[in-house]
Design an enzyme around this catalytic site. Structure first.
Site, mmCIF file in Angstrom:
data_model
loop_
_atom_site.group_PDB
_atom_site.id
_atom_site.type_symbol
_atom_site.label_atom_id
_atom_site.label_comp_id
_atom_site.label_asym_id
_atom_site.label_seq_id
_atom_site.Cartn_x
_atom_site.Cartn_y
_atom_site.Cartn_z
ATOM 1 N N PRO A 2 -50.853 -43.386 -54.463
ATOM 2 C CA PRO A 2 -49.742 -44.249 -54.848
ATOM 3 C C PRO A 2 -48.991 -44.713 -53.600
ATOM 4 C CG PRO A 2 -49.672 -42.161 -56.047
ATOM 5 C CD PRO A 2 -50.650 -42.002 -54.940
ATOM 6 N N GLU A 3 -48.925 -46.017 -53.418
ATOM 7 C CA GLU A 3 -48.138 -46.596 -52.333
ATOM 8 C C GLU A 3 -46.943 -47.292 -52.988
ATOM 9 O OE1 GLU A 3 -50.826 -48.707 -49.688
ATOM 10 O OE2 GLU A 3 -52.402 -47.245 -50.069
ATOM 11 N N LYS A 56 -41.918 -44.911 -50.792
ATOM 12 C CA LYS A 56 -42.786 -44.271 -51.798
ATOM 13 C C LYS A 56 -42.062 -43.151 -52.527
ATOM 14 C CE LYS A 56 -46.567 -45.185 -48.719
ATOM 15 N NZ LYS A 56 -47.357 -44.524 -47.670
ATOM 16 N N ARG A 275 -57.489 -41.008 -40.860
ATOM 17 C CA ARG A 275 -57.503 -41.816 -42.076
ATOM 18 C C ARG A 275 -58.575 -42.887 -41.930
ATOM 19 N NH1 ARG A 275 -55.467 -38.121 -43.438
ATOM 20 N NH2 ARG A 275 -53.331 -37.712 -44.048
#
Length: 290
Positions: A2-3, A56, A275
């Site tokens: 979730p961003e 966020k 990442r």
DNA sequence: ACGAGATCCTGTCAGC
DNA sequence: TGCTGACAGGATCTCG
């Protein structure tokens, strides 16, 4: 996962609970929630007065004998479910027997609010509203990609303003919430693709125009993702359990080997700061990895 | 003061 | 089939 856009979609889905009174609270017996358990349970009898979003993070506000606020982060796998009494009662097992639920609120409008947090990267921590404003995670947030008046000057300043120290690669900068808030790994790759900037470019090698173009693309991607109600790749769901649709719109993220939508060159994938980063080596060729 | 890297955590999937 | 290991990643912590 979730961003910013996913969190905002969840927040909007939760707005119907604003104004309801909490009749029942249950907190899972989990080591990360145990220290806060009593404080969360003390929300019984309070009214949910607002739910806001900062980057966020979501902030829940409560009023009872005193004003309280909960700092909530979905982490990677946090999901809020809001169910009517009818749907709730159709479950074949009590919710306590489902895995990974963390916080439950039974509300006075006969609905049920459940926070499920599988990998426990998320959080739900109690503070006063004043403490939330002073909280390091909130106080240091950069400009928010969903802000209608995104502060591009501030963004440019934060991208470059790291004193004499080494400047980070732009792909890493976009994951730093003190530089820009609401952007995560997905929208990092998507905005860099649209801005035609290679993720490995040191931020100070970008021109002012490139940084402004990047700011424009970040907000563009953010707003589009919000219209599509977020990207459901694995765990992310809306409060009714439905998936978002932004994952069908990706140009770069999770598309390694696929032809670039602009020039058909295969999309590349590489690790950047632990990442994954995805980019088109032809369209985003302003910087060559040595 | 800041950056790099490790850490938290568990479901999923590839490979043997 | 069943096991093992790699992988996903936002924030925070430690270390240099």
């Amino acid at each position: 996962m979730p961003e910013g856009p996913e969190v905002e979609t969840v927040r909007r889905g939760l707005l119907p609970v604003v104004g309801t009174k909490i009749l029942e609270v249950k907190v899972a017996d989990h080591k990360k929630y145990r220290p806060q358990r009593a404080e969360i349970e003390a929300l019984e009898g309070t009214t949910i007065t607002d739910i806001t979003r900062r980057g966020k993070f979501m902030v829940f506000y409560f009023e009872g004998n005193s004003r309280k606020a909960a700092l909530n982060h979905l982490g990677m796998t946090g999901v809020w479910y809001h169910y009517s009494d009818q749907v709730w009662n159709e479950f074949d097992v009590p919710f306590e027997e489902y895995p990974h639920w963390k916080v439950y609120f039974g509300l006075d409008d006969n609905t049920h609010l459940l926070f499920v947090n599988t990998r426990t990267f998320g959080r739900f921590e109690m503070f006063t509203p004043e403490e939330i404003e002073e909280h390091k995670s909130i106080r240091t947030l950069g400009p928010d990609i969903l802000d209608d008046e995104f502060d591009t000057d501030e963004f440019v300043k934060r991208m470059l303003g790291r004193g004499k120290s080494r400047i980070k690669e732009v792909g890493k900068c976009l994951l730093d919430y003190t530089i820009v808030a609401g952007c995560g790994n997905i929208y990092k790759s998507e905005s860099l693709f649209l801005a035609k900037i290679n993720p490995f470019t040191p931020a100070n090698q970008l021109s002012e125009n490139q940084l402004r173009e990047l700011a424009k693309r970040l907000t563009e991607v953010g707003k589009k993702a919000l219209r599509f109600q977020g990207s459901s790749l694995r765990d992310y769901r809306m409060v009714d359990g439905y998936s978002g649709l932004m994952q069908n719109e990706f140009n770069a993220y999770d598309r390694a080997g696929d032809p670039c939508s602009v020039c058909t060159t295969p999309i590349l994938k590489a690790t950047q700061g632990d990442r994954s980063s995805f980019w088109c080596p032809s369209c985003q060729d302003n910087f060559v990895i040595s």
